[in-house]
Write a protein that holds these residues in place. Structure first.
Motif, PDB file in Angstrom:
ATOM      1  N   MET A 115      15.118   1.034  42.382  1.00  0.00           N
ATOM      2  CA  MET A 115      14.121   1.103  41.217  1.00  0.00           C
ATOM      3  C   MET A 115      13.032   2.108  41.567  1.00  0.00           C
ATOM      4  SD  MET A 115      12.827   0.361  38.400  1.00  0.00           S
ATOM      5  CE  MET A 115      13.768  -1.003  37.615  1.00  0.00           C
ATOM      6  N   ARG A 116      12.677   2.046  42.970  1.00  0.00           N
ATOM      7  CA  ARG A 116      11.787   2.748  43.646  1.00  0.00           C
ATOM      8  C   ARG A 116      12.109   4.265  43.423  1.00  0.00           C
ATOM      9  NH1 ARG A 116      11.434  -0.726  48.249  1.00  0.00           N
ATOM     10  NH2 ARG A 116      12.248   0.778  49.595  1.00  0.00           N
ATOM     11  N   VAL A 117      13.176   4.540  43.527  1.00  0.00           N
ATOM     12  CA  VAL A 117      13.553   6.163  43.255  1.00  0.00           C
ATOM     13  C   VAL A 117      13.259   6.572  41.814  1.00  0.00           C
ATOM     14  CG1 VAL A 117      15.587   7.643  43.139  1.00  0.00           C
ATOM     15  CG2 VAL A 117      15.541   5.856  44.745  1.00  0.00           C
ATOM     16  N   LEU A 118      13.419   5.663  40.966  1.00  0.00           N
ATOM     17  CA  LEU A 118      13.276   6.035  39.519  1.00  0.00           C
ATOM     18  C   LEU A 118      11.602   6.401  39.354  1.00  0.00           C
ATOM     19  CD1 LEU A 118      14.087   6.279  36.449  1.00  0.00           C
ATOM     20  CD2 LEU A 118      13.833   3.786  36.231  1.00  0.00           C
ATOM     21  N   TRP A 119      10.765   5.294  40.068  1.00  0.00           N
ATOM     22  CA  TRP A 119       9.293   5.888  39.772  1.00  0.00           C
ATOM     23  C   TRP A 119       8.982   7.275  40.443  1.00  0.00           C
ATOM     24  CZ3 TRP A 119       6.693   3.053  36.443  1.00  0.00           C
ATOM     25  CH2 TRP A 119       6.933   1.609  36.330  1.00  0.00           C
ATOM     26  N   LEU A 120       9.578   7.342  41.977  1.00  0.00           N
ATOM     27  CA  LEU A 120       9.329   8.637  42.414  1.00  0.00           C
ATOM     28  C   LEU A 120       9.711   9.723  41.402  1.00  0.00           C
ATOM     29  CD1 LEU A 120      10.590   7.545  45.976  1.00  0.00           C
ATOM     30  CD2 LEU A 120       8.228   8.387  45.372  1.00  0.00           C
ATOM     31  N   ALA A 121      11.058   9.629  40.845  1.00  0.00           N
ATOM     32  CA  ALA A 121      11.541  10.587  40.008  1.00  0.00           C
ATOM     33  C   ALA A 121      10.644  11.075  38.779  1.00  0.00           C
ATOM     34  CB  ALA A 121      12.862  10.329  39.717  1.00  0.00           C
ATOM     35  N   ASN A 122      10.067   9.747  38.351  1.00  0.00           N
ATOM     36  CA  ASN A 122       9.305  10.140  37.014  1.00  0.00           C
ATOM     37  C   ASN A 122       7.771  10.641  37.546  1.00  0.00           C
ATOM     38  OD1 ASN A 122      11.000   9.032  35.198  1.00  0.00           O
ATOM     39  ND2 ASN A 122       9.973   6.884  35.538  1.00  0.00           N
ATOM     40  N   GLY A 123       7.423  10.406  38.798  1.00  0.00           N
ATOM     41  CA  GLY A 123       6.085  10.965  39.258  1.00  0.00           C
ATOM     42  C   GLY A 123       6.422  12.560  39.681  1.00  0.00           C
ATOM     43  N   CYS A 124       7.529  12.900  40.093  1.00  0.00           N
ATOM     44  CA  CYS A 124       7.852  14.131  40.364  1.00  0.00           C
ATOM     45  C   CYS A 124       7.917  15.225  39.039  1.00  0.00           C
ATOM     46  CB  CYS A 124       8.841  14.325  41.378  1.00  0.00           C
ATOM     47  SG  CYS A 124       8.709  13.550  42.993  1.00  0.00           S
ATOM     48  N   LEU A 125       8.653  14.453  38.131  1.00  0.00           N
ATOM     49  CA  LEU A 125       8.824  15.190  36.843  1.00  0.00           C
ATOM     50  C   LEU A 125       7.423  15.602  36.244  1.00  0.00           C
ATOM     51  CD1 LEU A 125      10.838  16.334  34.775  1.00  0.00           C
ATOM     52  CD2 LEU A 125      10.750  13.949  33.863  1.00  0.00           C
ATOM     53  N   LEU A 126       6.717  14.653  36.151  1.00  0.00           N
ATOM     54  CA  LEU A 126       5.438  14.911  35.609  1.00  0.00           C
ATOM     55  C   LEU A 126       4.525  15.847  36.386  1.00  0.00           C
ATOM     56  CD1 LEU A 126       3.197  14.082  33.685  1.00  0.00           C
ATOM     57  CD2 LEU A 126       2.487  12.223  35.004  1.00  0.00           C
ATOM     58  N   LEU A 127       4.533  15.721  37.624  1.00  0.00           N
ATOM     59  CA  LEU A 127       4.017  16.891  38.412  1.00  0.00           C
ATOM     60  C   LEU A 127       4.687  18.136  37.978  1.00  0.00           C
ATOM     61  CD1 LEU A 127       4.003  15.504  41.871  1.00  0.00           C
ATOM     62  CD2 LEU A 127       2.061  15.691  40.180  1.00  0.00           C
ATOM     63  N   ALA A 128       5.908  18.287  37.825  1.00  0.00           N
ATOM     64  CA  ALA A 128       6.481  19.587  37.404  1.00  0.00           C
ATOM     65  C   ALA A 128       6.057  20.052  36.025  1.00  0.00           C
ATOM     66  CB  ALA A 128       7.928  19.510  37.521  1.00  0.00           C
ATOM     67  N   VAL A 129       5.992  19.216  35.230  1.00  0.00           N
ATOM     68  CA  VAL A 129       5.381  19.473  33.755  1.00  0.00           C
ATOM     69  C   VAL A 129       3.946  19.983  34.000  1.00  0.00           C
ATOM     70  CG1 VAL A 129       4.742  18.546  31.642  1.00  0.00           C
ATOM     71  CG2 VAL A 129       7.058  17.876  32.552  1.00  0.00           C
ATOM     72  N   ILE A 130       3.186  19.392  34.577  1.00  0.00           N
ATOM     73  CA  ILE A 130       1.816  19.783  34.704  1.00  0.00           C
ATOM     74  C   ILE A 130       1.666  21.173  35.385  1.00  0.00           C
ATOM     75  CG2 ILE A 130      -0.290  19.400  35.769  1.00  0.00           C
ATOM     76  CD1 ILE A 130       0.451  16.095  35.681  1.00  0.00           C
ATOM     77  N   TRP A 131       2.340  21.181  36.493  1.00  0.00           N
ATOM     78  CA  TRP A 131       2.288  22.519  37.430  1.00  0.00           C
ATOM     79  C   TRP A 131       2.791  23.609  36.717  1.00  0.00           C
ATOM     80  CZ3 TRP A 131       2.972  19.838  42.869  1.00  0.00           C
ATOM     81  CH2 TRP A 131       1.978  19.120  43.088  1.00  0.00           C
ATOM     82  N   LEU A 132       3.925  23.556  36.126  1.00  0.00           N
ATOM     83  CA  LEU A 132       4.608  24.537  35.476  1.00  0.00           C
ATOM     84  C   LEU A 132       4.345  24.793  34.053  1.00  0.00           C
ATOM     85  CD1 LEU A 132       8.088  24.018  37.189  1.00  0.00           C
ATOM     86  CD2 LEU A 132       6.207  25.495  37.881  1.00  0.00           C
TER      87      LEU A 132
END
Length: 209
Positions: free
Chosen positions: A1-18
C-alpha cells in the motif's frame, strides 16, 4: 500500500514539474502557488505516508524535537522563496525554478515525514510534537497567504499575466495566488494537525480500555 502512495506522489510531481505551471505560466503567481501547494501540501504528504513509519524507530528525544525543527525549516524556506528577489530568481531561469522546487520538496518531505512518524508512535510527547509541527505550519502559511492577499501593492509583477488562458492584472494574480495558498496549503496542514490531535486525545481512552 505504501508503494501506491509513493507512486501517486511522484506522479503528481511529474504533472506539476513537466506541465505548464512552471513553463508557459511561470510568470503567474497563481500558477506558482498551484505548483508550490501541489508539491508541499499534496505530493509531499503522499510520499511521506510511505516513508514515515521508518522514522518511528528513532530515539525519543530525536523524534520529539524533529517536527518542531521541520516546521521552522518550512517557514524559512517558504517565506524566503516568496521574497520578491527570490521570486524573480525563480522566474528568470530554469536553474532558479529547479532550486526553488527542490527546496519546497525537501522542506515538505522533512515536515510531513517527521510529523507523521511522531504521530504514529505510542508516546504522547512525540504525538504532541507532530501535531504542533503541522498546526504551527498551518499558522505561518495562513499568515503569509493573508499578507499577500491584503498587500496594498503588488510584490512580484507589474503588468498583466496569463494563467489557464485567462489574463489577470498583477493585483488579481497575487490575490488569487494568496487564496490558493490559504485554501490548499493552510487547510492541508490544519487537517493533518487536527488528525494527529484527534489521535492524541483518543490515547487516554485507549489506555483505559
Amino acid at each position: 500500500m505504501r508503494v501506491l502512495w509513493l507512486a501517486n506522489g511522484c506522479l503528481l510531481l511529474a504533472v506539476i514539474w513537466l506541465g505548464p505551471l512552471l513553463s508557459a505560466w511561470r510568470g503567474s503567481v497563481t500558477a506558482h502557488m498551484l505548483a508550490h501547494m501541489g508539491v508541499v501540501a499534496v505530493a509531499a504528504p503522499l510520499i511521506a505516508i510511505g516513508v514515515a513509519p521508518r522514522l518511528a524507530s528513532c530515539r525519543r528525544p530525536v523524534l520529539t524535537g524533529l517536527p518542531i525543527v521541520a516546521s521552522l525549516v518550512e517557514l524559512l524556506v517558504v517565506w524566503g522563496w516568496h521574497a520578491p528577489a527570490a521570486r524573480r530568481l525563480a522566474e528568470s531561469s530554469l536553474w532558479g525554478t529547479a532550486l526553488e522546487q527542490a527546496c519546497f520538496l525537501a522542506a515538505g518531505l522533512f515536515l510531513w515525514s517527521t510529523c507523521l512518524a511522531a504521530g504514529s508512535t505510542n508516546r504522547s510527547s512525540s504525538n504532541a510534537a507532530g501535531t504542533f509541527g503541522l498546526l504551527l505550519t498551518s499558522v505561518h502559511m495562513t499568515l503569509l497567504g493573508a499578507l499577500l492577499a491584503l498587500s496594498p501593492r503588488t510584490l512580484y509583477q507589474f503588468g498583466d499575466v496569463t494563467c489557464f488562458g485567462t489574463t489577470l492584472t498583477a493585483a488579481q494574480d497575487q490575490q488569487l495566488g494568496a487564496v490558493v495558498m490559504l485554501m490548499v496549503g493552510a487547510a492541508a496542514y490544519l487537517a493533518g494537525g487536527v488528525a494527529l490531535l484527534s489521535g492524541l486525545l483518543a490515547e487516554p481512552n485507549r489506555r483505559v480500555a
